[in-house]
Design a protein around this motif. Structure first.
Motif, PDB file in Angstrom:
ATOM      1  N   THR A 125      38.144  29.040  40.205  1.00 13.95           N
ATOM      2  CA  THR A 125      38.283  30.398  39.692  1.00 13.95           C
ATOM      3  C   THR A 125      36.933  31.047  39.397  1.00 13.95           C
ATOM      4  O   THR A 125      36.883  32.148  38.872  1.00 13.95           O
ATOM      5  CB  THR A 125      39.130  30.395  38.404  1.00 13.95           C
ATOM      6  OG1 THR A 125      38.495  29.547  37.438  1.00 13.95           O
ATOM      7  CG2 THR A 125      40.531  29.877  38.682  1.00 13.95           C
ATOM      8  N   ALA A 131      33.937  33.272  39.718  1.00 12.78           N
ATOM      9  CA  ALA A 131      33.839  34.530  40.449  1.00 12.78           C
ATOM     10  C   ALA A 131      32.404  34.800  40.867  1.00 12.78           C
ATOM     11  O   ALA A 131      31.449  34.322  40.259  1.00 12.78           O
ATOM     12  CB  ALA A 131      34.367  35.678  39.595  1.00 12.78           C
ATOM     13  N   TYR A 148      37.359  37.324  47.639  1.00  8.57           N
ATOM     14  CA  TYR A 148      37.632  36.906  46.265  1.00  8.57           C
ATOM     15  C   TYR A 148      36.506  37.298  45.305  1.00  8.57           C
ATOM     16  O   TYR A 148      36.428  36.778  44.200  1.00  8.57           O
ATOM     17  CB  TYR A 148      37.852  35.393  46.207  1.00  8.57           C
ATOM     18  CG  TYR A 148      39.082  34.944  46.980  1.00  8.57           C
ATOM     19  CD1 TYR A 148      40.359  35.245  46.529  1.00  8.57           C
ATOM     20  CD2 TYR A 148      38.954  34.242  48.175  1.00  8.57           C
ATOM     21  CE1 TYR A 148      41.483  34.854  47.233  1.00  8.57           C
ATOM     22  CE2 TYR A 148      40.069  33.851  48.896  1.00  8.57           C
ATOM     23  CZ  TYR A 148      41.326  34.154  48.418  1.00  8.57           C
ATOM     24  OH  TYR A 148      42.446  33.766  49.121  1.00  8.57           O
ATOM     25  N   ASP A 162      34.065  40.009  42.950  1.00 13.73           N
ATOM     26  CA  ASP A 162      34.172  41.172  42.068  1.00 13.73           C
ATOM     27  C   ASP A 162      33.068  42.158  42.434  1.00 13.73           C
ATOM     28  O   ASP A 162      31.897  41.781  42.510  1.00 13.73           O
ATOM     29  CB  ASP A 162      34.027  40.750  40.615  1.00 13.73           C
ATOM     30  CG  ASP A 162      35.154  39.837  40.155  1.00 13.73           C
ATOM     31  OD1 ASP A 162      36.137  40.365  39.612  1.00 13.73           O
ATOM     32  OD2 ASP A 162      35.049  38.606  40.348  1.00 13.73           O
ATOM     33  N   ARG A 166      38.669  40.931  44.629  1.00 12.78           N
ATOM     34  CA  ARG A 166      39.306  40.493  43.390  1.00 12.78           C
ATOM     35  C   ARG A 166      39.391  41.639  42.396  1.00 12.78           C
ATOM     36  O   ARG A 166      40.431  41.840  41.745  1.00 12.78           O
ATOM     37  CB  ARG A 166      38.534  39.326  42.786  1.00 12.78           C
ATOM     38  CG  ARG A 166      39.143  38.777  41.503  1.00 12.78           C
ATOM     39  CD  ARG A 166      38.346  37.586  40.989  1.00 12.78           C
ATOM     40  NE  ARG A 166      38.924  37.058  39.773  1.00 12.78           N
ATOM     41  CZ  ARG A 166      38.609  37.443  38.546  1.00 12.78           C
ATOM     42  NH1 ARG A 166      37.677  38.387  38.395  1.00 12.78           N
ATOM     43  NH2 ARG A 166      39.182  36.925  37.485  1.00 12.78           N
ATOM     44  N   SER A 167      38.305  42.404  42.251  1.00 15.58           N
ATOM     45  CA  SER A 167      38.306  43.536  41.328  1.00 15.58           C
ATOM     46  C   SER A 167      37.218  44.517  41.721  1.00 15.58           C
ATOM     47  O   SER A 167      36.301  44.177  42.475  1.00 15.58           O
ATOM     48  CB  SER A 167      38.095  43.068  39.879  1.00 15.58           C
ATOM     49  OG  SER A 167      36.764  42.615  39.700  1.00 15.58           O
ATOM     50  N   ASN A 205      41.353  45.489  37.997  1.00 16.35           N
ATOM     51  CA  ASN A 205      41.612  44.149  38.524  1.00 16.35           C
ATOM     52  C   ASN A 205      43.078  43.864  38.813  1.00 16.35           C
ATOM     53  O   ASN A 205      43.480  42.703  38.928  1.00 16.35           O
ATOM     54  CB  ASN A 205      41.066  43.091  37.557  1.00 16.35           C
ATOM     55  CG  ASN A 205      41.614  43.266  36.153  1.00 16.35           C
ATOM     56  OD1 ASN A 205      42.608  43.975  35.944  1.00 16.35           O
ATOM     57  ND2 ASN A 205      40.971  42.638  35.183  1.00 16.35           N
ATOM     58  N   THR A 264      43.249  42.629  44.582  1.00 17.36           N
ATOM     59  CA  THR A 264      44.314  41.632  44.424  1.00 17.36           C
ATOM     60  C   THR A 264      44.362  41.051  43.017  1.00 17.36           C
ATOM     61  O   THR A 264      45.418  40.601  42.569  1.00 17.36           O
ATOM     62  CB  THR A 264      44.127  40.486  45.423  1.00 17.36           C
ATOM     63  OG1 THR A 264      42.878  39.822  45.161  1.00 17.36           O
ATOM     64  CG2 THR A 264      44.100  41.021  46.853  1.00 17.36           C
ATOM     65  N   THR A 268      43.117  38.249  42.124  1.00 14.11           N
ATOM     66  CA  THR A 268      43.167  36.788  42.196  1.00 14.11           C
ATOM     67  C   THR A 268      41.863  36.254  42.768  1.00 14.11           C
ATOM     68  O   THR A 268      41.271  36.847  43.665  1.00 14.11           O
ATOM     69  CB  THR A 268      44.335  36.320  43.077  1.00 14.11           C
ATOM     70  OG1 THR A 268      44.185  36.865  44.394  1.00 14.11           O
ATOM     71  CG2 THR A 268      45.662  36.783  42.502  1.00 14.11           C
ATOM     72  N   GLY A 269      41.428  35.107  42.228  1.00 18.47           N
ATOM     73  CA  GLY A 269      40.251  34.427  42.729  1.00 18.47           C
ATOM     74  C   GLY A 269      40.621  33.382  43.759  1.00 18.47           C
ATOM     75  O   GLY A 269      41.794  33.210  44.111  1.00 18.47           O
ATOM     76  N   CYS A 270      39.639  32.660  44.231  1.00 20.05           N
ATOM     77  CA  CYS A 270      39.873  31.613  45.221  1.00 20.05           C
ATOM     78  C   CYS A 270      40.711  30.502  44.592  1.00 20.05           C
ATOM     79  O   CYS A 270      40.321  29.915  43.577  1.00 20.05           O
ATOM     80  CB  CYS A 270      38.538  31.058  45.723  1.00 20.05           C
ATOM     81  SG  CYS A 270      38.714  29.646  46.833  1.00 20.05           S
TER      82      CYS A 270
END
Length: 461
Positions: free
Chosen positions: A5, A7, A133, A135, A158-159, A168, A195, A197-199
């Motif tokens: 997770t 980022a 993934y 930001d 991701r955001s 986000n 999305t 969501t992270g990896c």
């Protein structure tokens, strides 16, 4: 944060602020005696931090001014302005060409937006642009305009942080896209998709920019004079996701579900890259998808692997030699601890300034792998030699016919007689059948054997 997770934050560098000198054709911010021109057919969003007095200003047909607290425009009253001795026409620069997939327009930052300190870890060119993934941060109190032309309809992130607000979730981002500013800030055929969501994979996730690799490389080449720099080695390596050849080494790793990309990167940095002898070496490590090939033909399927790229700051015949030594140390470590780290195999390729004729050398991950490969090659050479001698007639191979159990269940085929004459057998009494066959025996003549231990009358019905 867990590796799955963690980022990565990438910040957009250029802006369209009124107070940024590079946004004006004169290289300075307009002063009181100037006449400001915005192209009427250019869409633009401009952030204004402070008050400005101007002689005149021509506005675009479609655009906006975002005014900070205390910012304003006033008409020049003719009073003396110490920073504006002579007025003139000042034009706002065209921001339409600033592309999302230009790596030179992004920088790695910390979560708070501070510039990330430089270190031994770098990114291949495709990963210098925000990955799926990552930001994305647009600096607070700035305006911007980005061309999102892409080879893919959706650009996943991701955001996105705009004006200090982090968006986000898909719903919050959709609400921003429906507002008045988004069409002035983003243009192009690619749509940004948040999305949140992270990896999800601890072994890492591919960046997702492969389809736009040509755009990324074209932008880099425009910035560097439309050609790659001349490498010091004769046959440079071209890592996946990178635009130009490099001198140094690459390692491709096959991994198991136990592999943790972030932990392995930290291990390499702490145990190897931190050594004084590797002070000038840089490393890029990430998961990539390599196209599979069979007999030189590339297939549509791809194989995930971990790619490690090593380069150094040496020149001439020494170019890439420090990276080569580090790669050898990494391979030795894998041979000893690879199974515990979740690494099943690895391949190393090298290109340095001292490499004779510029060849690329490959190294197996362990002695076991090397022995297996050499054994297979020796077997193939042995079989090839036997076949060559056999075709030349210098070697005779016995005709072997294996006898399988089911062969015994088949009816025997009676052989055709070689001649009319028989032979005496002291055990069996061979007699021809009673039928008159004439002068020439038919081809399907059968021979009957009388067995003294067998009574034929016992089988008659």
């Amino acid at each position: 944060l867990p590796a799955a997770t963690a980022a990565v934050y990438k910040q957009w560098i250029p802006n369209t602020n009124f107070e940024t000198a590079s946004n004006w054709d004169k290289g300075r911010v307009p002063c009181a005696k100037d006449v400001v021109h915005f192209e009427k057919d250019k869409v633009v969003s401009v952030f204004v931090r402070s008050p400005h007095a101007l002689t005149d200003m021509y506005l675009p047909l479609n655009g906006e001014f975002v005014l900070a607290a205390g910012a304003a425009f006033t008409a020049f009253d003719g009073s003396w302005d110490p920073g504006c001795d002579s007025g003139g026409a000042v034009r706002f620069a065209d921001a339409e060409h600033r592309a999302w997939f230009d790596p030179t327009l992004w920088q790695d930052v910390l979560p708070g937006g501070e510039l990330k300190p430089s270190g031994p870890v770098f990114s291949v060119d495709e990963e210098r642009v925000p990955c799926r993934y990552d930001d994305v941060i647009f600096q607070p109190d700035t305006s911007f305009r980005v061309n999102t032309d892409s080879s893919q309809p959706l650009i996943h992130l991701r955001s996105v942080s705009v004006m200090g607000q982090e968006l986000n979730t898909p719903s919050s981002w959709a609400g921003y896209l429906g507002g008045p500013s988004a069409p002035l800030q983003f243009h192009g055929n690619g749509t940004l998709q948040v999305t949140g969501t992270g990896c999800p994979d601890k072994s890492g996730c591919a960046c997702g920019n492969a389809l736009d690799g040509p755009r990324i490389c074209a932008a880099l080449l425009r910035a560097s004079g439309r050609q790659c720099p001349e490498p010091a080695c004769q046959s440079p390596l071209l890592p996946l996701g990178h635009c130009c050849g490099v001198c140094g080494a690459t390692i491709n790793l096959d991994f198991t579900p136990d592999f943790d990309l972030q932990k392995y990167q930290d291990r390499l940095v702490q145990e190897l890259l931190s050594q004084p002898k590797y002070a000038g070496v840089q490393m890029a490590i990430s998961k990539v998808h390599k196209a599979q090939t069979f007999l030189g033909i590339m297939s549509r399927s791809t194989t995930p692997l971990i790619q490690i790229v090593l380069i150094d700051d040496r020149a001439g015949v020494q170019a890439g030699t420090a990276a080569e030594q580090l790669a050898a140390d990494i391979m030795e470590s894998i041979a000893q601890h690879g199974e515990a780290l979740g690494i099943s195999s690895g391949k190393m390729e090298v290109a340095t300034g001292s490499t004779a004729s510029g060849q690329v050398r490959s190294h197996p991950v362990s002695r076991i792998t090397a022995g297996t490969v050499m054994g297979l090659l020796f077997s193939l050479l042995l079989l090839g030699g036997i076949l060559f001698l056999y075709r030349k007639g210098r070697l005779r191979l016995p005709a072997l016919r294996p006898s399988w159990p089911w062969h015994r269940m088949e009816d025997p085929v009676s052989p055709a007689p070689a001649s009319d004459k028989g032979f005496d057998n002291p055990v069996f009494n061979v007699e021809p059948p009673d039928a008159d066959l004439g002068e020439e025996a038919p081809k399907d003549l059968q021979v009957f054997y009388l067995n003294p231990l067998y009574n034929a009358s016992e089988t008659e019905t």
